[in-house]
Design an enzyme around this catalytic site. Structure first.
Site: not given
Ligand code: FCB
Length: 470
Positions: A183, A363
Site C-alpha cells: 500500500e 487483504e
Molecule cells: C490495510 C493495512 C493493514 C491493516 C488493514 C486493516 O490498509 O495494509 O495493515 O491495517 O488495512
C-alpha cells in the site's frame, strides 16, 4: 456429530461449500499479517527502532495511546501461531519482514538474530505445509533512514534494494512470492500528507516525492532480485477501491475522478503504462514529484503478480464530509461501508483498463467489536462480510479477471495502526492480557471452506485441535 454454538449459527447463515464451489481447486486461500502489527519485541534481539515506534511515542496520535512493544508477542509465539494456521487448514500465509529487525539502521550491519528469526519462521511454515508469501515493506522504516530524509530521499531507494537482495538471498528459494511494498498510497498520503500515520508529516510535496521513490524502489528491487536469480513470483501490493461520487452534482463527480486518479491511476499507470496520470499531475502543479529520466522504465518492469487490498469503496465529496450512515449500508467497526460489489467493480475495471498480471487479493476483511464468551466468538457479521467479498471475487473471475488467490486480513486481532488495539480484524481473537488465541466462528468457517477443497482433491484434512466435531 456435535458443533459449537458458533459453528451452528454460522452454518445456518452462510454455507462455505456454496462459495467454495465457485473456485477452482488450485485457487490460493491464505491469511495475512504484518510484522509491526503482531511481532512485539521491538526493542529486543538487536532490532533497531522504526518510524512506527517513534510515531507511537507522540502524544495523541494512537487512539488508545498504545504501541507495538508487545502486540501479539509473535516473536515468542511464532511456533504456536504457525500451528494455529495449520490447524485451520490454511496453506498460505502472507507476512512481512521488519526491516529494522534484520538491519537495525536500514543500512550497514545486519542483525543475525533478526535474520535467524525469519529463517526459522519460514522453515516452520514449510514444515507445516504452509507456503510463505513475503512482504518486504509494510511501513516500518528503520528510524535511522528517516533521520536522513526517509522515503523523501532518493538514497533510501538504494538502501531498500540492498535490503530486498538480502531477504531474496535468505528466503527467495523457499518463498511462494515476494511483494516489495504494501500500500504505497498509505505510506505516501496518510504518512506524509495527512500525517495520521508514521512518520506523521503534513506536506503534499513530500508525499508525492515519497510515492515516486517507493515506486522506483519497487522496480529496482524487482530488477535486482531477478538478476540475483530469485525465481519465485515478484510483485507489489496496492490498496485500491472504486471511487464513487457522493451525489450526482458535477463537483462531486469531478472530485471522484480526481480521487480515482490519486488512488488508482497514480499507482497503476506508472506500473503498467509508463507515466503518471496527466489530470493528477496538472492538479498537483508544483507539488508534483521530481522525476529523473529513466525512472518510468525502472518502475514499469513486468510484474509476476499484482496484490490488491480491498476493504470498502471510497466516496468523494467536493465540500463537507460524507456521512457513511447516509447510504443505509451496513458499517463495520471502522465505520467503513460493507460494499462487496465494489470489489467486483474494481477488478473488472482494472481488467478493462490495464494489461494485468495474475491478481491476488492480498487483504480483505473487517473489524467488529468481537467478544470472547466462554471460549466462543460468534462473529457472524464477519462471516457474512468474508462470504460476500469472496463471492464478489468469484463474480469478477466469471467476468474474466485472472484472480488466483485470496488472503483474509487478518489471522490475528492486532495493532491497528492509529487505532491501536481498539479494532479487531482477526479471524482469531487475541486476549491481550493473556495472549490467549481463540479462533472466531469466522476462522472455523474459513477452515471449512478450505476443507471443501481438500475433500475435493481427496487430500488430507488437518484437524482443528479444540473444535473438531466428535
Ligand atoms: C490495510 C493495512 C493493514 C491493516 C488493514 C486493516 O490498509 O495494509 O495493515 O491495517 O488495512
Amino acid at each position: 456429530m456435535s458443533a459449537t454454538p458458533s459453528e451452528y449459527l454460522v452454518r445456518e447463515a452462510v454455507d462455505p461449500e456454496r462459495v467454495a464451489k465457485r473456485f477452482p481447486s488450485d485457487f490460493v486461500w491464505g491469511v495475512a499479517t504484518s510484522a509491526f502489527q503482531i511481532e512485539g519485541t521491538t526493542a529486543g534481539d538487536g532490532r533497531g527502532p522504526s518510524i512506527w515506534d517513534e510515531f507511537c511515542e507522540q502524544p495523541g496520535v494512537i487512539l488508545d495511546g498504545s504501541n507495538g512493544r508487545d502486540a501479539c508477542q509473535h516473536v515468542q509465539r511464532w511456533e504456536s501461531d504457525l500451528d494455529l494456521i495449520a490447524s485451520l487448514g490454511i496453506n498460505h500465509y502472507r507476512f512481512s519482514i521488519s526491516w529494522p529487525r534484520v538491519q537495525p539502521e536500514g543500512q550497514g550491519a545486519w542483525n543475525e538474530a533478526g535474520l535467524a528469526f525469519y529463517d526459522r519462521l519460514v522453515d516452520g511454515m514449510l514444515a507445516r505445509g504452509i507456503q510463505p508469501h513475503v512482504t518486504l515493506y509494510h511501513w516500518d522504516l528503520p528510524s535511522g533512514l528517516q533521520a536522513q530524509g526517509g522515503w523523501q530521499s532518493r538514497e533510501t531507494v538504494a538502501h531498500f534494494v540492498d535490503y530486498a537482495r538480502k531477504i531474496g538471498a535468505l528466503l527467495g528459494d523457499r518463498s511462494a512470492s515476494i511483494a516489495t511494498h504494501n500500500e504505497p498510497w498509505v505510506v505516501a498520503t496518510l504518512g506524509h500528507q495527512h500525517g495520521i500515520f508514521a512518520p506523521g508529516l503534513r506536506d503534499r510535496r513530500a508525499a508525492t516525492q515519497v510515492s515516486h521513490h517507493l515506486l522506483v524502489s519497487h522496480g529496482d528491487a524487482l530488477t535486482a532480485l531477478r538478476a540475483d536469480g530469485v525465481r519465485c513470483p515478484l510483485g507489489i501490493v496496492l490498496n485500491q477501491a472504486p471511487v464513487h461520487a457522493a451525489t450526482a452534482l458535477v463537483e462531486d463527480r469531478l472530485r471522484a475522478q480526481l480521487e480515482d486518479g490519486e488512488l488508482v491511476r497514480w499507482y497503476m499507470d506508472p506500473l503498467m503504462k509508463g507515466a503518471y496520470p496527466a489530470d493528477v499531475l496538472a492538479h498537483l502543479g508544483t507539488d508534483a514529484p521530481k522525476i529523473l529520466s529513466g525512472d518510468f522504465a525502472r518502475i514499469g518492469v513486468p510484474l509476476d503478480f499484482l496484490g490488491i487490498n480491498y476493504y470498502t469503496r471510497n466516496i468523494a465529496i467536493a465540500s463537507g464530509r460524507y456521512d457513511p450512515t447516509s447510504s443505509g449500508l451496513e458499517l463495520t467497526d471502522m465505520g467503513w461501508e460493507v460494499f462487496p460489489a465494489g470489489l467486483t467493480e474494481l477488478l473488472t475495471r482494472l481488467h478493462r483498463d490495464y494489461q494485468l498480471p495474475p491478481i491476488y487479493i492480498t487483504e480483505n476483511g473487517a473489524a467488529y467489536p468481537d467478544e470472547c464468551v466462554a471460549g466462543v466468538v460468534d462473529d457472524a457479521a464477519r462471516v457474512r462480510y468474508l462470504d460476500a467479498h469472496i463471492q464478489a471475487v468469484a463474480t469478477a473471475r466469471d467476468a474474466g479477471v485472472d484472480v488466483r488467490g485470496y488472503f483474509a486480513w487478518s489471522l490475528l486481532d492486532n495493532f491497528e495502526w492509529a487505532h491501536g488495539y481498539t479494532k479487531r480484524f482477526g479471524i482469531v481473537h487475541v486476549d491481550y492480557a493473556t495472549q490467549q488465541r481463540t479462533p472466531k466462528a469466522s476462522a472455523l468457517w474459513y477452515r471449512d471452506l478450505q476443507r471443501t477443497f481438500r475433500d475435493r482433491k481427496g487430500g488430507v484434512v488437518r484437524r482443528v485441535h479444540d473444535r473438531e466435531p466428535s
